[in-house]
Write a protein that holds these residues in place. Structure first.
Motif, PDB file in Angstrom:
ATOM      1  N   ARG A 195       0.824  -1.198   0.000  1.00 24.12           N
ATOM      2  CA  ARG A 195       0.000   0.000   0.000  1.00 24.12           C
ATOM      3  C   ARG A 195       0.863   1.255   0.000  1.00 24.12           C
ATOM      4  O   ARG A 195       0.591   2.212  -0.742  1.00 24.12           O
ATOM      5  CB  ARG A 195      -0.925  -0.012   1.222  1.00 24.12           C
ATOM      6  N   GLU A 196       1.916   1.271   0.809  1.00 20.20           N
ATOM      7  CA  GLU A 196       2.821   2.417   0.835  1.00 20.20           C
ATOM      8  C   GLU A 196       3.505   2.608  -0.514  1.00 20.20           C
ATOM      9  O   GLU A 196       3.685   3.740  -0.982  1.00 20.20           O
ATOM     10  CB  GLU A 196       3.875   2.226   1.930  1.00 20.20           C
ATOM     11  N   GLN A 197       3.888   1.499  -1.138  1.00 12.61           N
ATOM     12  CA  GLN A 197       4.566   1.572  -2.437  1.00 12.61           C
ATOM     13  C   GLN A 197       3.648   2.129  -3.507  1.00 12.61           C
ATOM     14  O   GLN A 197       4.068   2.933  -4.352  1.00 12.61           O
ATOM     15  CB  GLN A 197       5.064   0.180  -2.828  1.00 12.61           C
ATOM     16  N   MET A 198       2.377   1.725  -3.502  1.00  3.29           N
ATOM     17  CA  MET A 198       1.425   2.238  -4.480  1.00  3.29           C
ATOM     18  C   MET A 198       1.133   3.717  -4.248  1.00  3.29           C
ATOM     19  O   MET A 198       1.012   4.497  -5.199  1.00  3.29           O
ATOM     20  CB  MET A 198       0.117   1.439  -4.423  1.00  3.29           C
ATOM     21  N   MET A 199       1.044   4.111  -2.986  1.00  2.00           N
ATOM     22  CA  MET A 199       0.818   5.518  -2.684  1.00  2.00           C
ATOM     23  C   MET A 199       1.979   6.373  -3.190  1.00  2.00           C
ATOM     24  O   MET A 199       1.776   7.449  -3.749  1.00  2.00           O
ATOM     25  CB  MET A 199       0.641   5.707  -1.175  1.00  2.00           C
ATOM     26  N   GLU A 200       3.209   5.874  -3.020  1.00  2.00           N
ATOM     27  CA  GLU A 200       4.369   6.626  -3.472  1.00  2.00           C
ATOM     28  C   GLU A 200       4.436   6.659  -4.994  1.00  2.00           C
ATOM     29  O   GLU A 200       4.864   7.665  -5.580  1.00  2.00           O
ATOM     30  CB  GLU A 200       5.646   6.003  -2.898  1.00  2.00           C
ATOM     31  N   ALA A 201       4.014   5.585  -5.655  1.00  2.00           N
ATOM     32  CA  ALA A 201       3.980   5.581  -7.125  1.00  2.00           C
ATOM     33  C   ALA A 201       3.016   6.648  -7.638  1.00  2.00           C
ATOM     34  O   ALA A 201       3.290   7.323  -8.638  1.00  2.00           O
ATOM     35  CB  ALA A 201       3.574   4.204  -7.645  1.00  2.00           C
ATOM     36  N   VAL A 202       1.876   6.811  -6.964  1.00  2.00           N
ATOM     37  CA  VAL A 202       0.921   7.857  -7.346  1.00  2.00           C
ATOM     38  C   VAL A 202       1.552   9.231  -7.137  1.00  2.00           C
ATOM     39  O   VAL A 202       1.421  10.125  -7.978  1.00  2.00           O
ATOM     40  CB  VAL A 202      -0.392   7.728  -6.542  1.00  2.00           C
ATOM     41  N   ASN A 203       2.253   9.402  -6.001  1.00  2.00           N
ATOM     42  CA  ASN A 203       2.942  10.671  -5.748  1.00  2.00           C
ATOM     43  C   ASN A 203       3.938  10.985  -6.862  1.00  2.00           C
ATOM     44  O   ASN A 203       4.029  12.126  -7.344  1.00  2.00           O
ATOM     45  CB  ASN A 203       3.692  10.617  -4.413  1.00  2.00           C
ATOM     46  N   LYS A 204       4.697   9.976  -7.280  1.00  2.00           N
ATOM     47  CA  LYS A 204       5.716  10.183  -8.315  1.00  2.00           C
ATOM     48  C   LYS A 204       5.084  10.445  -9.679  1.00  2.00           C
ATOM     49  O   LYS A 204       5.657  11.164 -10.506  1.00  2.00           O
ATOM     50  CB  LYS A 204       6.660   8.989  -8.360  1.00  2.00           C
ATOM     51  N   ALA A 205       3.916   9.857  -9.920  1.00  2.00           N
ATOM     52  CA  ALA A 205       3.204  10.144 -11.173  1.00  2.00           C
ATOM     53  C   ALA A 205       2.786  11.607 -11.214  1.00  2.00           C
ATOM     54  O   ALA A 205       2.897  12.268 -12.251  1.00  2.00           O
ATOM     55  CB  ALA A 205       1.992   9.230 -11.310  1.00  2.00           C
ATOM     56  N   LYS A 206       2.317  12.120 -10.075  1.00  2.00           N
ATOM     57  CA  LYS A 206       1.959  13.545  -9.998  1.00  2.00           C
ATOM     58  C   LYS A 206       3.207  14.407 -10.152  1.00  2.00           C
ATOM     59  O   LYS A 206       3.188  15.427 -10.861  1.00  2.00           O
ATOM     60  CB  LYS A 206       1.273  13.828  -8.659  1.00  2.00           C
ATOM     61  N   ASP A 207       4.307  14.002  -9.511  1.00  2.00           N
ATOM     62  CA  ASP A 207       5.570  14.748  -9.642  1.00  2.00           C
ATOM     63  C   ASP A 207       6.034  14.791 -11.095  1.00  2.00           C
ATOM     64  O   ASP A 207       6.570  15.800 -11.562  1.00  2.00           O
ATOM     65  CB  ASP A 207       6.661  14.101  -8.774  1.00  2.00           C
ATOM     66  N   LEU A 208       5.842  13.681 -11.802  1.00  2.00           N
ATOM     67  CA  LEU A 208       6.221  13.609 -13.217  1.00  2.00           C
ATOM     68  C   LEU A 208       5.447  14.641 -14.035  1.00  2.00           C
ATOM     69  O   LEU A 208       6.011  15.318 -14.901  1.00  2.00           O
ATOM     70  CB  LEU A 208       5.956  12.197 -13.750  1.00  2.00           C
ATOM     71  N   ALA A 209       4.145  14.735 -13.756  1.00  2.00           N
ATOM     72  CA  ALA A 209       3.301  15.709 -14.464  1.00  2.00           C
ATOM     73  C   ALA A 209       3.789  17.132 -14.229  1.00  2.00           C
ATOM     74  O   ALA A 209       3.897  17.931 -15.166  1.00  2.00           O
ATOM     75  CB  ALA A 209       1.847  15.561 -14.005  1.00  2.00           C
ATOM     76  N   VAL A 210       4.108  17.441 -12.982  1.00  2.00           N
ATOM     77  CA  VAL A 210       4.545  18.796 -12.637  1.00  2.00           C
ATOM     78  C   VAL A 210       5.926  19.086 -13.224  1.00  2.00           C
ATOM     79  O   VAL A 210       6.166  20.160 -13.788  1.00  2.00           O
ATOM     80  CB  VAL A 210       4.564  18.974 -11.108  1.00  2.00           C
TER      81      VAL A 210
END
Length: 264
Positions: A195-210
């Motif tokens: 769960r923590e790993q998936m949450m961080e992947a979502v964070n990094k996807a948002k970071d990628l967009a920015v």
């Protein structure tokens, strides 16, 4: 972190508004007229999950939007679409594109049962594909025996290479596809639980967009609990193994293919 006085906050906000004004009208549309009438255009820096169960057209919708985006950016110098896939090979992804644009059956193409006349249509679609500004991060059937185990750091480096080093020009991604969340390999330090790993992947996807000023479409597998409901269209909180979508997403698209779950 920053501490800003009212004047600084106001100045930054004004700069942001001026930037939005300068790119007014440059948001991407999905290419689905009914949806585009109610959905604000997809803009740079936005993370948009596409949530659905297996075989419910999640990847198909993302491919369709990618195709629509390439049509919209044609003529804009150096603008591109990037597709990072953990599922399809380069050959499979391109074959899907050829099938759509040649209006031929994908199953007949994959079986190799193509007439001479149809082959001419295929070659025309293939020739058209060469001019489409769509880059792929993934694997080839010829060069690997398994699907890639890319991390989000791998994807970031891949996008950076495409934009800055792959050609003599600096390229600008308008849309980045990540297909799909649950197959993204965690980086070291992404957490000890799934769960923590998936949450961080979502964070990094948002970071990628920015970081690249692009819209990021993120394919997300829906939890199986959705299949127990009468209305099986996934909600924002139905992402399998992650609740971070609710906090990080700017827009959410969900898909349900009733023929896969409902009796005729």
């Amino acid at each position: 972190e920053q501490i800003l006085c009212p004047q600084q906050a106001g100045s930054l906000t004004l700069e942001h508004l001026e930037k939005l004004k300068s790119i007014s009208g440059k948001g991407l549309k999905t290419g689905i007229s009914g949806l585009d009438r109610i959905l604000l255009p997809m803009r740079g820096g936005e993370l948009i999950p596409v949530i659905g169960n297996t075989s419910n057209y999640k990847s198909g919708l993302m491919d369709f939007i990618a195709g629509s985006a390439t049509n919209q950016i044609m003529g804009f110098e150096n603008e591109i679409v990037i597709c990072a896939t953990w599922e399809q090979s380069v050959e499979e992804s391109t074959l899907n594109w050829v099938a759509r644009h040649s209006h031929l059956s994908l199953s007949s193409l994959t079986r190799g049962s193509v007439s001479d006349n149809d082959w001419k249509v295929v070659m025309k679609a293939y020739s058209d594909r060469l001019s489409v500004p769509m880059w792929i991060i993934g694997h080839s059937l010829e060069n690997s025996t398994s699907r890639p185990r890319l991390t989000m750091n791998d994807v970031y480096q891949g996008v950076e290479y495409i934009c800055e080093k792959a050609t003599d020009q600096i390229l600008k991604p308008r849309l980045i596809l990540l297909d799909y969340l649950q197959r993204i390999r965690p980086d070291k330090g992404d957490g000890g639980t799934r769960r923590e790993q998936m949450m961080e992947a979502v964070n990094k996807a948002k970071d990628l967009a920015v970081a690249f000023g692009a819209t990021v479409l993120l394919g997300v597998q829906a939890t199986r609990d959705v299949l127990d409901r009468k209305n099986k269209l996934p909600r924002m909180d139905d992402g399998q193994e992650t609740s971070n979508i609710e906090q990080s997403a700017d827009k959410v698209l969900s898909v349900w293919y009733p023929i896969k779950s409902e009796e005729a």
